[in-house]
Design a protein around this motif. Structure first.
Motif, PDB file in Angstrom:
ATOM      1  N   ALA A  27     -56.416  43.487  -0.477  1.00 58.72           N
ATOM      2  CA  ALA A  27     -56.542  43.203   0.952  1.00 58.72           C
ATOM      3  C   ALA A  27     -57.147  44.348   1.753  1.00 58.72           C
ATOM      4  N   GLY A  45     -59.111  36.614  -0.473  1.00 60.70           N
ATOM      5  CA  GLY A  45     -57.880  37.384  -0.473  1.00 60.70           C
ATOM      6  C   GLY A  45     -57.138  37.088  -1.757  1.00 60.70           C
ATOM      7  N   ALA A  48     -51.799  35.060   0.221  1.00 61.61           N
ATOM      8  CA  ALA A  48     -51.567  34.755   1.629  1.00 61.61           C
ATOM      9  C   ALA A  48     -50.201  34.106   1.738  1.00 61.61           C
ATOM     10  N   TYR A  49     -49.592  34.241   2.920  1.00 63.58           N
ATOM     11  CA  TYR A  49     -48.268  33.663   3.112  1.00 63.58           C
ATOM     12  C   TYR A  49     -48.365  32.232   3.616  1.00 63.58           C
ATOM     13  N   LYS A  53     -47.643  33.062  11.523  1.00 57.67           N
ATOM     14  CA  LYS A  53     -47.178  34.307  12.129  1.00 57.67           C
ATOM     15  C   LYS A  53     -45.667  34.338  12.124  1.00 57.67           C
ATOM     16  N   GLU A  59     -46.917  40.761   4.803  1.00 60.87           N
ATOM     17  CA  GLU A  59     -47.607  39.554   4.346  1.00 60.87           C
ATOM     18  C   GLU A  59     -48.915  39.373   5.101  1.00 60.87           C
ATOM     19  N   ILE A  60     -49.827  38.648   4.510  1.00 60.66           N
ATOM     20  CA  ILE A  60     -51.124  38.369   5.105  1.00 60.66           C
ATOM     21  C   ILE A  60     -51.226  36.863   5.306  1.00 60.66           C
ATOM     22  N   SER A  61     -51.592  36.458   6.510  1.00 60.19           N
ATOM     23  CA  SER A  61     -51.733  35.030   6.786  1.00 60.19           C
ATOM     24  C   SER A  61     -53.173  34.589   6.545  1.00 60.19           C
ATOM     25  N   MET A  64     -55.420  35.800   9.258  1.00 61.19           N
ATOM     26  CA  MET A  64     -55.856  37.196   9.124  1.00 61.19           C
ATOM     27  C   MET A  64     -57.036  37.291   8.162  1.00 61.19           C
ATOM     28  N   LEU A  65     -56.963  36.567   7.058  1.00 63.05           N
ATOM     29  CA  LEU A  65     -58.067  36.575   6.091  1.00 63.05           C
ATOM     30  C   LEU A  65     -59.349  36.058   6.730  1.00 63.05           C
ATOM     31  N   ASP A  67     -60.081  36.130   9.867  1.00 61.42           N
ATOM     32  CA  ASP A  67     -60.521  37.095  10.883  1.00 61.42           C
ATOM     33  C   ASP A  67     -61.459  38.158  10.317  1.00 61.42           C
ATOM     34  N   VAL A  73     -58.869  32.172  -0.773  1.00 61.39           N
ATOM     35  CA  VAL A  73     -57.649  32.896  -1.134  1.00 61.39           C
ATOM     36  C   VAL A  73     -57.251  32.468  -2.545  1.00 61.39           C
TER      37      VAL A  73
END
Length: 125
Positions: A27, A45, A48-49, A53, A59-61, A64-65, A67, A73
């Motif tokens: 990441a 990625g 991802a979770y 939020k 954790e990465i949502s 976010m990826l 963005d 993923v």
């Protein structure tokens, strides 16, 4: 350095337009890779979770990826299943959320190295 080398190789390559090429990296290097690659090469990625939020420190949502320019993923790694005890149900929730957020999903269903070396690949999959 290795990511820069892979990105240069992909950028200089004559890639088949009918084949999707995707690079997945840790990441913290995703934006770096995205900035080195042509838009024709996807960035994934490695996890991802399952929610957009909340108080999920570290954790990465999928948002976010997206963005940072990732469009893929990878979910369900055997290491995540074995070390972090991720269940099929959790991975399904992650995949469902990622797809709903517009990411493409590479779903891993493979075996651990030990299972592969023991000849149990087909049984595990």
């Amino acid at each position: 350095k290795s990511i820069a080398e892979i990105c240069k190789t992909l950028s200089d390559a004559s890639l088949d337009a009918n084949t999707e090429v995707v690079i997945g990296c840790p990441a913290i290097y995703l934006m770096y890779a995205r900035n080195l690659l042509p838009s024709s090469v996807g960035v994934a990625g490695q996890n991802a979770y399952k929610v957009a939020k909340g108080a999920f420190t570290g954790e990465i949502s999928p948002a976010m990826l997206k963005d940072i320019g990732a469009d893929w993923v990878i979910l369900g790694h055997s290491e995540r299943r074995a070390i972090f005890n991720e269940s099929d149900e959790l991975i399904a929730e992650k995949a469902e959320h990622a797809l709903a957020e517009g990411l493409k999903v590479i779903a891993c269903i493979g075996e651990t190295l030990e299972e592969r070396e023991a000849g149990k690949t087909n049984e595990v999959v």
